[in-house]
Design a protein around this motif. Structure first.
Motif, PDB file in Angstrom:
ATOM      1  N   TYR A 119      -0.791 -85.119 -50.904  1.00  0.00           N
ATOM      2  CA  TYR A 119      -2.027 -84.647 -51.112  1.00  0.00           C
ATOM      3  C   TYR A 119      -2.752 -85.072 -52.401  1.00  0.00           C
ATOM      4  N   ASN A 132      -6.061 -87.865 -51.789  1.00  0.00           N
ATOM      5  CA  ASN A 132      -7.526 -87.398 -52.458  1.00  0.00           C
ATOM      6  C   ASN A 132      -7.743 -87.986 -53.596  1.00  0.00           C
ATOM      7  N   ALA A 169      -6.280 -84.237 -46.636  1.00  0.00           N
ATOM      8  CA  ALA A 169      -7.487 -84.064 -47.242  1.00  0.00           C
ATOM      9  C   ALA A 169      -8.234 -83.078 -47.810  1.00  0.00           C
ATOM     10  N   ARG A 170      -8.899 -83.042 -49.072  1.00  0.00           N
ATOM     11  CA  ARG A 170      -9.685 -81.982 -49.338  1.00  0.00           C
ATOM     12  C   ARG A 170     -10.919 -81.669 -48.410  1.00  0.00           C
TER      13      ARG A 170
END
Length: 283
Positions: A210, A214, A254-255
């Motif tokens: 994460y 990102n 991904a955000r």
């Protein structure tokens, strides 16, 4: 006997050269397979855990989450005291005196990741100051120390590449391994602030994925193009070995803003460009 290929006819030299390449490749594959088979054993009923407290102590003292530099975890090599270098060395000796095969698979995975990362930090400290880990390495024309003998476990001498490519990657077959092992460089996924253990490895692997995906050094959209870390080129087979699988991997972590950009890229794809920053991960 030494063979002088320059004395042979061109076609003969080509055939012999190809045979040498094929034999070398066959030998390497078989050595790797043998090594992997040896380490792919465990004791799933053991109650004995592995102590990583000394490594956690080093991380607590010298790893810096530098938010002013986009939250890249940096290691304060310059200020490591001689006493703490001794503690780090004691930890590495302790790990090498353990037979990991007598532990569970979960304990082993944490063991190998911590051993890799702690040994990498020690290599930098032994050669500090150095601008990049790529400047190290004892082999002729070496690009970094990854093929050098690094540790001895169960009487077997292993390099960092052995740990990553003959143990961690083939045994666990999890692309998130690349977010766990750290190469002491700005372009690398973060060195975790927490030592890996049997109970937290799954959480730390996902957190590493994460954080890296990102971050611009991992994945970013540049106009119609996608700019990503060279890790995804070097180890493309671990991420599905095709563009679609790679994008799906990115989307998994991904955000929302990046995920939407990745969806648009899938609909109207541009180029994928690769980059990597080999500068030492220090403040």
């Amino acid at each position: 006997m030494t063979h002088n290929l320059t004395l042979l006819m061109p076609k003969t030299r080509i055939v012999i050269g190809l045979l040498i390449i094929l034999f070398s490749g066959f030998y390497s594959i078989n050595v790797m397979a043998t090594t992997t088979v040896y380490w792919n054993k465990s004791n799933e009923i053991t109650s004995q855990d592995i102590d990583h407290s000394q490594w956690q102590y080093i991380l607590n003292r010298y790893l810096i989450v530098d938010k002013d530099k986009n939250a890249i975890n940096l290691f304060n090599y310059k200020n490591v005291t001689n006493a703490d270098k001794v503690i780090l060395n004691q930890y590495l000796v302790q790990l090498q005196n353990i037979n990991p095969l007598q532990h569970t698979k979960a304990q082993q995975q944490a063991y190998w990741i911590n051993l890799y990362n702690a040994q990498t930090v020690q290599l930098i400290l032994e050669n500090y100051p150095v601008k990049s880990i790529t400047k190290l390495g004892g082999r002729f024309f070496s690009f970094g120390p990854w093929d050098d003998d690094a540790v001895t476990v169960n009487g077997q001498t292993l390099s960092l590449n052995d740990i990553e490519h003959e143990i961690l990657r083939p045994i666990w077959q999890d692309p998130r391994i690349h977010y766990a092992v750290n190469c002491a460089s700005y372009g690398c996924p973060n060195l975790s602030t927490t030592a890996f253990t049997a109970s937290n490895t799954e959480q730390l692997l996902s957190a590493g994925a994460y954080a890296y995906i990102n971050h611009p050094r991992g994945v970013s959209i540049q106009g119609n193009d996608l700019e990503v870390s060279s890790i995804y080129k070097w180890y493309s087979e671990d991420f599905g070995d095709n563009q679609q699988a790679l994008i799906e991997h990115f989307k998994r972590y991904a955000r929302p803003v990046l995920k939407q950009a990745l969806i648009l890229f899938q609909q109207d794809p541009g180029s994928i460009n690769f980059k990597y920053d080999w500068r030492l991960n220090q403040p």
